[in-house]
Design an enzyme around this catalytic site. Structure first.
Site, PDB file in Angstrom:
ATOM      1  N   SER A  95       0.840  -1.188   0.000  1.00 24.22           N
ATOM      2  CA  SER A  95       0.000   0.000   0.000  1.00 24.22           C
ATOM      3  C   SER A  95       0.886   1.254   0.000  1.00 24.22           C
ATOM      4  O   SER A  95       1.648   1.455  -0.929  1.00 24.22           O
ATOM      5  CB  SER A  95      -0.960  -0.037   1.187  1.00 24.22           C
ATOM      6  OG  SER A  95      -1.976   0.914   1.049  1.00 24.22           O
ATOM      7  N   ASP A 100     -10.238  -3.499  -5.075  1.00 24.61           N
ATOM      8  CA  ASP A 100      -9.589  -2.684  -4.053  1.00 24.61           C
ATOM      9  C   ASP A 100     -10.082  -1.240  -4.118  1.00 24.61           C
ATOM     10  O   ASP A 100      -9.888  -0.560  -5.122  1.00 24.61           O
ATOM     11  CB  ASP A 100      -8.073  -2.733  -4.283  1.00 24.61           C
ATOM     12  CG  ASP A 100      -7.271  -2.101  -3.146  1.00 24.61           C
ATOM     13  OD1 ASP A 100      -7.860  -1.385  -2.315  1.00 24.61           O
ATOM     14  OD2 ASP A 100      -6.048  -2.331  -3.095  1.00 24.61           O
ATOM     15  N   HIS A 102      -8.174  -4.866  -1.052  1.00 21.93           N
ATOM     16  CA  HIS A 102      -6.881  -4.354  -0.613  1.00 21.93           C
ATOM     17  C   HIS A 102      -6.080  -5.386   0.175  1.00 21.93           C
ATOM     18  O   HIS A 102      -4.859  -5.422   0.090  1.00 21.93           O
ATOM     19  CB  HIS A 102      -7.106  -3.115   0.251  1.00 21.93           C
ATOM     20  CG  HIS A 102      -5.893  -2.277   0.437  1.00 21.93           C
ATOM     21  ND1 HIS A 102      -5.248  -1.659  -0.610  1.00 21.93           N
ATOM     22  CD2 HIS A 102      -5.182  -1.946   1.558  1.00 21.93           C
ATOM     23  CE1 HIS A 102      -4.208  -0.977  -0.148  1.00 21.93           C
ATOM     24  NE2 HIS A 102      -4.146  -1.143   1.156  1.00 21.93           N
TER      25      HIS A 102
END
Length: 711
Positions: free
Chosen positions: A563, A648, A683
């Site tokens: 991320s 995501d 995610h």
């Protein structure tokens, strides 16, 4: 060797920036998830990655087997006591169980004896984890996630909120990975679902005392929780009343009952500013009232006791926060009274208020500590982790009148330990220690902390672990992990999967770079907005330190992040590719300038306080100077493994897909750039634990192979 899939066709789009520049994006069209060519390309990428990693299938399977073999597949969590409510004769003790072969957890509870009102008074057998294979006869199964997940590729339980009378539970469920949840209400006495009308919600749920209604948050089209609605059990969602709305797109809403149970607290928060409203938990029709108003740059955390609010905040120049007390009925800023003053360099991270004491979580020099105070401010006791470089924090403590405190500690060598601490005597009871199968001995491993020096002279901590029997005079393969954003601290914690690296002679290190919170609020401020570049040069300094100390070498050093940590990996690949043997970037946020320039993309506007607002030409130029996708140049780079999730909402799938295309187009050698895009996940990747272990095994096998840790 499998050839990469054909490059996605170039369909250049010129993007004008607020700083007067124009950039051309040849793969902007990949944003169109409805274009059949996009899905076709993602499938081709996955097929290529599978083919490229086929020679590592044996190693991947071996690592997966090791992870599975070390995990206690049949396991149960430490039980958590919730005291009786009102005139109920008893409270309940809640736990979760996992069973071998099952992807998800089972939620269950047991009745506490009549008259027991505190966890410290529970019989010993109710304080210990149950036998997962032979649960006691009085166990009541509340929810089997495995049954609920049947028929779905993804399953996530975002909330499991039990009503105060402990008769009902509101379950927030996501079966796509897009983090939009449906709420269903289950009667815990019968196991039957009695209400499932709320089909669009975020994860915050808070019950009123009468258990006839609850508040919940609702996301807008940008996935920002922007409304609080009241739902009355048995009515349709179209009858739900909006009780609070946050119009400012920089702020998101969250809510929950105070530990005292007296209030439902609604927080509007941006990255750097807070506002709070309170709703009377005894009156489902009451209008929430504001108790802390927004002051730009002032963050506040809130809890309640009797007629007082306890406010942890950074007002009045308290950079590392201080604790104040206010009148709950008249909480005007002028009446705040300082209880724990600001101490520069000692970051106060949280406050938990109980009937007879309060607990402060604090951090200094990358070390965590808990302080227990009386309500007059006198210190009762304090604890740090038993390991110098470990981590300690509060576990679940829902009992407002608790005389014992649930504490959790861990380190890079110490499996997670759950402790109950008697606040009167200081006696510590080990409730549960993470079970590591296969004869694990923490003494077989060595952990310590080093300090690198950044280009501006700042000392950067590095937490390191390796096997104790490794020759310290030899440069070993090493995996350096980093994050560096949102003031999130990458604390030293135990990992079962990591043992598969360590036992093959790899060193593991965490670079505690600026942008995180390991060294206080200033550490965060020095790694965000126009100072974001410090995050990347800090990481490079940590890598260089490990090489210069002889702990590893550039041709044996891997880097990994996810991320915002994937953003870090992308930026470092642009700045110093020659310092690494391999890179892993999971769901990486790499197309920062384009994403932050488009407020229609989920979560963009609330990120302005973290990365900057490209509508400001200075911010635009700053982001453009380091945004990984925009700064890829022709270079020799190490092998790269990239992951993405089609659903995501935090990092859109097209960012890593476009980035992979650009890395390949500009490569000056044949080092592979691999992409794995989960087509049914978000995610966090695949949601089942066995699926997650297998994905982790694939990453670890790739790292082991490319750093020479295996023959």
């Amino acid at each position: 060797m499998s050839l990469p899939p054909p490059m996605p066709p170039r369909r250049p789009v010129d993007l004008e920036r607020s700083d007067g520049t124009t950039s051309t994006d040849p793969w902007y069209w990949l944003r169109d998830r409805d274009d059949p060519a996009v899905l076709e390309h993602l499938r081709a990428e996955n097929a290529h990655t599978t083919a490229m990693l086929a020679p590592l299938e044996g190693l991947t399977e071996q690592v997966f087997t090791e992870i599975r073999g070390r995990v206690a597949e049949d396991d149960a969590s430490a039980p958590v006591f919730v005291p009786p409510f009102g005139d109920a004769p008893h409270g309940w003790v809640y736990h979760r169980r996992t069973l071998a072969g099952a992807q998800y957890a089972i939620h269950a509870r047991r009745a506490a004896p009549d008259g027991v009102t505190s966890a410290g008074d529970l019989p010993d057998e109710l304080r210990r984890a149950v036998d997962p294979l032979a649960p006691p006869d009085d166990e009541v199964v509340l929810l089997d996630e495995n049954e609920e997940a049947r028929g779905h590729d993804h399953f996530a339980l975002g909330a499991f909120a039990v009503s105060p009378d402990q008769h009902l539970v509101a379950e927030a469920v996501d079966v796509t990975g897009d983090e939009v949840y449906a709420i269903r209400v289950r009667d815990l006495r019968t196991g039957q679902v009695v209400d499932e009308s709320v089909q669009r919600a975020a994860t915050s749920v808070a019950w009123f005392d009468d258990a006839g209604a609850f508040l919940y948050t609702v996301p807008d089209d940008a996935h920002r929780p922007h409304e609080v609605r009241r739902h009355v059990i048995g009515t349709g969602a179209d009858a739900d009343v909006v009780v609070h709305t946050e119009p400012d797109e920089r702020f998101w809403l969250g809510l929950g009952r105070t530990r005292s149970g007296r209030w439902i607290a609604i927080q509007a928060g941006s990255r750097v500013t807070s506002e709070w409203h309170l709703a009377d938990a005894r009156d489902a029709t009451a209008t929430p009232r504001r108790v802390v108003e927004k002051v730009d740059g002032v963050e506040v955390d809130l809890d309640h006791h009797d007629d007082h609010l306890y406010l942890l905040h950074n007002a009045d120049g308290a950079v590392d926060f201080q604790l104040s007390v206010a009148d709950v009925h008249d909480p005007a800023r002028a009446g705040w009274r300082t209880m724990v003053p600001h101490r520069p360099g000692v970051r106060l991270e949280g406050v938990a208020v109980f009937e007879d004491h309060l607990v402060i979580a604090e951090r200094t020099e990358a070390t965590t500590r808990l302080r227990v105070l009386a309500h007059d401010g006198g210190e009762i006791t304090a604890w740090s982790c038993d390991d110098d470089t470990g981590t300690i924090g509060l576990g679940p403590n829902p009992d407002f009148r608790a005389s014992t405190l649930r504490v959790v500690q861990t380190s890079l060598t110490r499996p997670v330990e759950v402790l109950d601490v008697d606040l009167a005597t200081g006696e510590r009871t080990l409730v549960k220690r993470q079970d590591v199968r296969g004869g694990h001995d923490p003494a077989d491993y060595q952990t310590w902390r080093e300090w690198a020096t950044a280009p501006d002279g700042t000392r950067i901590p590095i937490s390191i672990v390796r096997r104790a029997d490794l020759d310290p005079e030899v440069a070993h393969p090493c995996l350096l992990y980093g994050y560096g954003a949102y003031e999130i601290s990458m604390d030293a914690a135990f990992s079962i999967a990591r043992l598969s690296l360590l036992d093959r002679g790899m060193v593991f290190a965490i670079a505690h770079v600026r942008g995180g919170g390991e060294m206080g609020r200033a550490w965060y401020e020095q790694g965000r907005l126009r100072d974001k570049g410090n995050t990347f040069t800090d990481f490079i300094a940590c890598a260089q330190h490990l090489i210069e100390r002889g702990i590893t070498a550039a041709d044996r050093l891997a880097m990994r992040g996810g991320s915002a940590g994937g953003l870090l990996i992308g930026a470092v690949l642009n700045l110093r590719p020659e310092s690494f043997a391999v890179a892993v970037a999971e769901v990486p946020f790499v197309d920062v300038l384009t994403t932050m320039s488009d407020p229609s993309i989920p979560l963009t506007v609330i990120e302005y306080d973290e990365w900057g607002n490209p509508s400001d030409p200075v911010d635009c130029a700053a982001i453009g100077s380091w945004s990984p996708y925009d700064n890829v140049v022709e270079a020799v780079r190490p092998p790269v493994l990239v992951t993405a999730g089609l659903n995501d909402p935090r990092v859109q799938y097209w960012e890593p897909v476009k980035w992979v295309a650009r890395l390949r187009e500009t490569a000056l050698d044949a080092s592979p750039v691999l992409l794995r895009c989960e087509l049914g996940a978000g995610h966090g990747g695949r949601s089942g634990r066995y699926d997650a272990w297998r994905d982790e095994a694939e990453v670890l096998a790739f790292v082991l192979d490319r750093t020479g840790a295996v023959d």
